[in-house]
Design a protein around this motif. Structure first.
Motif, PDB file in Angstrom:
ATOM      1  N   GLU A 170     -97.100-119.957 -18.634  1.00  0.00           N
ATOM      2  CA  GLU A 170     -96.089-120.144 -17.593  1.00  0.00           C
ATOM      3  C   GLU A 170     -94.884-120.898 -18.145  1.00  0.00           C
ATOM      4  O   GLU A 170     -93.733-120.563 -17.843  1.00  0.00           O
ATOM      5  N   TYR A 171     -95.143-121.913 -18.961  1.00  0.00           N
ATOM      6  CA  TYR A 171     -94.074-122.687 -19.572  1.00  0.00           C
ATOM      7  C   TYR A 171     -93.238-121.804 -20.503  1.00  0.00           C
ATOM      8  O   TYR A 171     -92.009-121.849 -20.477  1.00  0.00           O
ATOM      9  N   THR A 172     -93.915-120.980 -21.297  1.00  0.00           N
ATOM     10  CA  THR A 172     -93.226-120.083 -22.215  1.00  0.00           C
ATOM     11  C   THR A 172     -92.355-119.096 -21.442  1.00  0.00           C
ATOM     12  O   THR A 172     -91.215-118.826 -21.824  1.00  0.00           O
ATOM     13  N   GLN A 173     -92.871-118.567 -20.356  1.00  0.00           N
ATOM     14  CA  GLN A 173     -92.086-117.636 -19.533  1.00  0.00           C
ATOM     15  C   GLN A 173     -90.864-118.337 -18.945  1.00  0.00           C
ATOM     16  O   GLN A 173     -89.764-117.780 -18.931  1.00  0.00           O
ATOM     17  N   ALA A 174     -91.038-119.563 -18.481  1.00  0.00           N
ATOM     18  CA  ALA A 174     -89.903-120.326 -17.946  1.00  0.00           C
ATOM     19  C   ALA A 174     -88.867-120.582 -19.039  1.00  0.00           C
ATOM     20  O   ALA A 174     -87.658-120.505 -18.791  1.00  0.00           O
ATOM     21  N   CYS A 175     -89.329-120.876 -20.260  1.00  0.00           N
ATOM     22  CA  CYS A 175     -88.413-121.068 -21.393  1.00  0.00           C
ATOM     23  C   CYS A 175     -87.618-119.805 -21.665  1.00  0.00           C
ATOM     24  O   CYS A 175     -86.411-119.858 -21.934  1.00  0.00           O
ATOM     25  N   LYS A 176     -88.268-118.653 -21.625  1.00  0.00           N
ATOM     26  CA  LYS A 176     -87.584-117.381 -21.863  1.00  0.00           C
ATOM     27  C   LYS A 176     -86.527-117.120 -20.797  1.00  0.00           C
ATOM     28  O   LYS A 176     -85.409-116.684 -21.107  1.00  0.00           O
ATOM     29  N   GLU A 177     -86.863-117.398 -19.540  1.00  0.00           N
ATOM     30  CA  GLU A 177     -85.901-117.192 -18.456  1.00  0.00           C
ATOM     31  C   GLU A 177     -84.703-118.133 -18.601  1.00  0.00           C
ATOM     32  O   GLU A 177     -83.557-117.719 -18.433  1.00  0.00           O
ATOM     33  N   LEU A 178     -84.979-119.396 -18.924  1.00  0.00           N
ATOM     34  CA  LEU A 178     -83.905-120.357 -19.104  1.00  0.00           C
ATOM     35  C   LEU A 178     -83.033-119.976 -20.303  1.00  0.00           C
ATOM     36  O   LEU A 178     -81.804-120.051 -20.233  1.00  0.00           O
ATOM     37  N   SER A 179     -83.637-119.543 -21.381  1.00  0.00           N
ATOM     38  CA  SER A 179     -82.899-119.142 -22.569  1.00  0.00           C
ATOM     39  C   SER A 179     -82.000-117.938 -22.264  1.00  0.00           C
ATOM     40  O   SER A 179     -80.843-117.898 -22.690  1.00  0.00           O
ATOM     41  N   SER A 180     -82.510-116.982 -21.501  1.00  0.00           N
ATOM     42  CA  SER A 180     -81.702-115.815 -21.119  1.00  0.00           C
ATOM     43  C   SER A 180     -80.515-116.233 -20.261  1.00  0.00           C
ATOM     44  O   SER A 180     -79.395-115.742 -20.451  1.00  0.00           O
ATOM     45  N   ALA A 181     -80.755-117.131 -19.321  1.00  0.00           N
ATOM     46  CA  ALA A 181     -79.666-117.625 -18.470  1.00  0.00           C
ATOM     47  C   ALA A 181     -78.634-118.377 -19.307  1.00  0.00           C
ATOM     48  O   ALA A 181     -77.419-118.259 -19.073  1.00  0.00           O
ATOM     49  N   ARG A 182     -79.089-119.142 -20.274  1.00  0.00           N
ATOM     50  CA  ARG A 182     -78.165-119.861 -21.158  1.00  0.00           C
ATOM     51  C   ARG A 182     -77.311-118.885 -21.961  1.00  0.00           C
ATOM     52  O   ARG A 182     -76.122-119.134 -22.187  1.00  0.00           O
ATOM     53  N   GLU A 183     -77.899-117.784 -22.423  1.00  0.00           N
ATOM     54  CA  GLU A 183     -77.137-116.801 -23.193  1.00  0.00           C
ATOM     55  C   GLU A 183     -75.989-116.226 -22.373  1.00  0.00           C
ATOM     56  O   GLU A 183     -74.867-116.097 -22.867  1.00  0.00           O
ATOM     57  N   VAL A 184     -76.273-115.894 -21.122  1.00  0.00           N
ATOM     58  CA  VAL A 184     -75.230-115.348 -20.238  1.00  0.00           C
ATOM     59  C   VAL A 184     -74.148-116.396 -20.003  1.00  0.00           C
ATOM     60  O   VAL A 184     -72.949-116.115 -20.113  1.00  0.00           O
ATOM     61  N   THR A 185     -74.565-117.616 -19.698  1.00  0.00           N
ATOM     62  CA  THR A 185     -73.607-118.686 -19.438  1.00  0.00           C
ATOM     63  C   THR A 185     -72.791-119.000 -20.682  1.00  0.00           C
ATOM     64  O   THR A 185     -71.580-119.219 -20.607  1.00  0.00           O
ATOM     65  N   ALA A 186     -73.434-119.025 -21.845  1.00  0.00           N
ATOM     66  CA  ALA A 186     -72.730-119.303 -23.096  1.00  0.00           C
ATOM     67  C   ALA A 186     -71.655-118.258 -23.364  1.00  0.00           C
ATOM     68  O   ALA A 186     -70.526-118.594 -23.745  1.00  0.00           O
ATOM     69  N   SER A 187     -71.987-117.000 -23.151  1.00  0.00           N
ATOM     70  CA  SER A 187     -71.022-115.927 -23.359  1.00  0.00           C
ATOM     71  C   SER A 187     -69.843-116.045 -22.394  1.00  0.00           C
ATOM     72  O   SER A 187     -68.678-115.954 -22.802  1.00  0.00           O
ATOM     73  N   ASN A 188     -70.139-116.260 -21.123  1.00  0.00           N
ATOM     74  CA  ASN A 188     -69.081-116.389 -20.120  1.00  0.00           C
ATOM     75  C   ASN A 188     -68.200-117.605 -20.383  1.00  0.00           C
ATOM     76  O   ASN A 188     -66.971-117.536 -20.268  1.00  0.00           O
ATOM     77  N   LEU A 189     -68.821-118.729 -20.729  1.00  0.00           N
ATOM     78  CA  LEU A 189     -68.059-119.946 -20.995  1.00  0.00           C
ATOM     79  C   LEU A 189     -67.197-119.780 -22.246  1.00  0.00           C
ATOM     80  O   LEU A 189     -66.038-120.207 -22.262  1.00  0.00           O
ATOM     81  N   SER A 190     -67.737-119.139 -23.272  1.00  0.00           N
ATOM     82  CA  SER A 190     -66.967-118.906 -24.492  1.00  0.00           C
ATOM     83  C   SER A 190     -65.695-118.116 -24.188  1.00  0.00           C
ATOM     84  O   SER A 190     -64.603-118.483 -24.630  1.00  0.00           O
ATOM     85  N   THR A 191     -65.839-117.066 -23.417  1.00  0.00           N
ATOM     86  CA  THR A 191     -64.697-116.224 -23.063  1.00  0.00           C
ATOM     87  C   THR A 191     -63.691-116.992 -22.213  1.00  0.00           C
ATOM     88  O   THR A 191     -62.487-116.975 -22.488  1.00  0.00           O
ATOM     89  N   SER A 192     -64.173-117.671 -21.186  1.00  0.00           N
ATOM     90  CA  SER A 192     -63.277-118.393 -20.273  1.00  0.00           C
ATOM     91  C   SER A 192     -62.503-119.495 -20.977  1.00  0.00           C
ATOM     92  O   SER A 192     -61.295-119.658 -20.771  1.00  0.00           O
TER      93      SER A 192
END
Length: 122
Positions: free
Chosen positions: A15-37
């Motif tokens: 469960e912890y590993t799955q939560a880490c994967k979800e958080l990491s995916s969300a960070r990737e999207v946010t990182a990309s959007n923030l980089s562009t903005s």
């Protein structure tokens, strides 16, 4: 009792590993959007630079998020700044790296202002 505890530990780690994967995916999207903005905002602050939020996976990754002496988690976040330099026409080169090492104090403060402007709720 020991087999039940081991099974509980295994389930909790999954469960912890799955939560880490979800958080990491969300960070990737946010990182990309923030980089562009932030990159789009920097010229208005007098910086001809490209800003990038770079995510890399910590040793151990999703398999062992407890690996290493650093804090828990999977992702390592670096803020990168690349200075755009135009060399007479079509030749464009970029130099830069981690903002802690390549950014002046004035550049760092303007990048921070851009980040605060781009992040909701700041």
């Amino acid at each position: 009792l020991l087999p039940e505890a081991e099974e509980g530990e295994r389930v909790a780690l999954e469960e912890y590993t799955q939560a880490c994967k979800e958080l990491s995916s969300a960070r990737e999207v946010t990182a990309s959007n923030l980089s562009t903005s932030v990159t789009e905002l920097l010229p208005s602050l007098g910086l001809e630079c490209t800003f990038e939020v770079q995510l890399t996976q910590r040793p151990g990754g999703f398999v062992d998020p407890y690996c290493g002496s650093e804090t828990l988690g999977v992702d390592v976040v670096d803020l990168l700044l690349f200075h755009n330099k135009v060399n007479g026409g079509a030749n464009e080169s970029k130099r830069g790296g981690n903002i802690e090492q390549v950014g002046s104090s004035g550049e760092k403060s303007r990048v921070l202002l851009a980040i605060e402007t781009c992040l909701p709720g700041s």
